[in-house]
Design an enzyme around this catalytic site. Structure first.
Site, PDB file in Angstrom:
ATOM      1  N   GLY A  48       0.888  -1.330  -0.048  1.00 46.27           N
ATOM      2  CA  GLY A  48      -0.027   0.074   0.073  1.00 46.27           C
ATOM      3  C   GLY A  48       0.791   1.183  -0.206  1.00 46.27           C
ATOM      4  O   GLY A  48       2.069   1.213   0.336  1.00 46.27           O
ATOM      5  N   GLN A  53       3.007  10.099   1.373  1.00 51.54           N
ATOM      6  CA  GLN A  53       4.383   9.389   1.338  1.00 51.54           C
ATOM      7  C   GLN A  53       5.339   9.633   0.168  1.00 51.54           C
ATOM      8  O   GLN A  53       6.601   9.367   0.073  1.00 51.54           O
ATOM      9  CB  GLN A  53       4.151   7.948   1.339  1.00 51.54           C
ATOM     10  CG  GLN A  53       3.633   7.236   2.567  1.00 51.54           C
ATOM     11  CD  GLN A  53       3.556   5.774   2.559  1.00 51.54           C
ATOM     12  OE1 GLN A  53       2.605   5.434   2.145  1.00 51.54           O
ATOM     13  NE2 GLN A  53       4.592   4.943   3.136  1.00 51.54           N
ATOM     14  N   CYS A  90       6.581  -0.244   6.947  1.00 50.98           N
ATOM     15  CA  CYS A  90       6.253   1.093   6.407  1.00 50.98           C
ATOM     16  C   CYS A  90       7.311   1.581   5.434  1.00 50.98           C
ATOM     17  O   CYS A  90       8.521   1.412   5.795  1.00 50.98           O
ATOM     18  CB  CYS A  90       5.769   2.141   7.186  1.00 50.98           C
ATOM     19  SG  CYS A  90       5.362   3.697   6.380  1.00 50.98           S
ATOM     20  N   LEU A  91       7.198   1.810   4.145  1.00 50.84           N
ATOM     21  CA  LEU A  91       8.128   2.152   3.036  1.00 50.84           C
ATOM     22  C   LEU A  91       8.753   3.684   3.612  1.00 50.84           C
ATOM     23  O   LEU A  91       9.884   4.027   3.391  1.00 50.84           O
ATOM     24  CB  LEU A  91       7.551   2.752   1.768  1.00 50.84           C
ATOM     25  CG  LEU A  91       6.974   1.119   1.171  1.00 50.84           C
ATOM     26  CD1 LEU A  91       6.244   1.721  -0.086  1.00 50.84           C
ATOM     27  CD2 LEU A  91       8.019   0.538   0.759  1.00 50.84           C
ATOM     28  N   HIS A 132      -3.824   1.209   7.696  1.00 51.00           N
ATOM     29  CA  HIS A 132      -2.335   1.572   7.716  1.00 51.00           C
ATOM     30  C   HIS A 132      -2.305   2.812   6.696  1.00 51.00           C
ATOM     31  O   HIS A 132      -1.778   4.194   7.162  1.00 51.00           O
ATOM     32  CB  HIS A 132      -1.359   0.473   7.251  1.00 51.00           C
ATOM     33  CG  HIS A 132      -0.128   1.158   7.245  1.00 51.00           C
ATOM     34  ND1 HIS A 132       1.081   0.456   7.918  1.00 51.00           N
ATOM     35  CD2 HIS A 132       0.707   2.109   6.344  1.00 51.00           C
ATOM     36  CE1 HIS A 132       2.147   0.960   7.854  1.00 51.00           C
ATOM     37  NE2 HIS A 132       2.024   2.017   6.676  1.00 51.00           N
ATOM     38  N   GLU A 133      -2.849   2.590   5.404  1.00 54.13           N
ATOM     39  CA  GLU A 133      -2.865   3.804   4.621  1.00 54.13           C
ATOM     40  C   GLU A 133      -3.747   4.843   4.868  1.00 54.13           C
ATOM     41  O   GLU A 133      -3.439   6.085   4.752  1.00 54.13           O
ATOM     42  CB  GLU A 133      -3.306   3.466   3.022  1.00 54.13           C
ATOM     43  CG  GLU A 133      -2.407   2.167   2.653  1.00 54.13           C
ATOM     44  CD  GLU A 133      -0.908   2.274   2.781  1.00 54.13           C
ATOM     45  OE1 GLU A 133      -0.448   3.624   2.850  1.00 54.13           O
ATOM     46  OE2 GLU A 133      -0.243   1.443   3.096  1.00 54.13           O
ATOM     47  N   HIS A 136      -2.015   7.036   7.391  1.00 53.45           N
ATOM     48  CA  HIS A 136      -1.146   8.033   6.874  1.00 53.45           C
ATOM     49  C   HIS A 136      -1.612   9.297   6.497  1.00 53.45           C
ATOM     50  O   HIS A 136      -1.182  10.400   6.543  1.00 53.45           O
ATOM     51  CB  HIS A 136      -0.470   7.238   5.402  1.00 53.45           C
ATOM     52  CG  HIS A 136       0.696   6.626   5.558  1.00 53.45           C
ATOM     53  ND1 HIS A 136       1.746   7.054   6.249  1.00 53.45           N
ATOM     54  CD2 HIS A 136       1.100   5.343   5.416  1.00 53.45           C
ATOM     55  CE1 HIS A 136       2.818   6.178   6.147  1.00 53.45           C
ATOM     56  NE2 HIS A 136       2.311   4.852   5.822  1.00 53.45           N
TER      57      HIS A 136
HETATM   58 ZN    ZN Z   1       3.208   3.318   5.738  1.00 54.98          ZN
END
Ligand code: ZN
Length: 167
Positions: A48, A53, A90-91, A132-133, A136
């Site tokens: 995701g 991000q 997480c990226l 999670h997204e 963000h």
């Molecule tokens: Zn993330």
């Protein structure tokens, strides 16, 4: 045509803590951004990605947890059921994994890239990724779920990385 280059933002960059702006009018521009976000997500082997991000302020997410690609505008969780705890990465927080307790099933309402309303019922990993997204988009990161001592460690590591970048 101007090419927009999107790069992954990592912890410490202010946009990750900003609340996303709702998209007022869906135009083809957003479909293009969502496609770019999906490409980056697959490139980085993520499941995701949220718009902030990659430095975008609008409320956009892409998700693919093995059940197809979702490209959503203005997503929100309208109902949550049950609970599950998964270890998440997480990226934007490289090298860190945090156990996060979330709902097992969520109902998400959003617009698709053509501006049509969609409602998705997701469970297990897919439900986790949506939560999670959407976190963000509210400026929330997995480290906010970590214990105090783990957060200390993460902060130290982040500081080191920032120093390394400057060198
Ligand atoms: Zn993330």
């Amino acid at each position: 045509m101007e090419e927009i280059v999107l790069k992954i933002k990592t912890i410490g960059e202010p946009i990750l803590r900003k609340k996303a702006l709702q998209v007022k009018e869906v135009t083809p521009h957003y479909a293009e951004l969502l496609s770019k976000m999906a490409r980056i997500m697959y490139d980085k082997q993520g499941v995701g990605l949220a718009a902030n991000q990659v430095g975008l302020q609008e409320a956009l997410i892409v998700v693919d947890a093995g059940k197809g690609l979702y490209k959503l505008i203005n997503p929100k969780i309208v109902k949550k059921l049950g609970s599950q705890t998964l270890e998440e990465g997480c990226l934007s927080v490289p090298g860190t994994y945090v156990k996060v307790k979330r709902a097992q099933t969520v109902f998400v309402e959003a617009l698709d890239q053509d501006g049509n309303p969609v409602r998705i019922e997701a469970e297990d990993l897919l439900a986790c990724v949506f939560q999670h997204e959407i976190d963000h988009l509210n400026g929330k990161l997995i480290i906010d779920y970590a214990s105090f001592f783990k957060r200390l460690g993460i902060r130290k590591k982040t500081k080191n990385t920032e120093n390394e970048k400057k060198q």
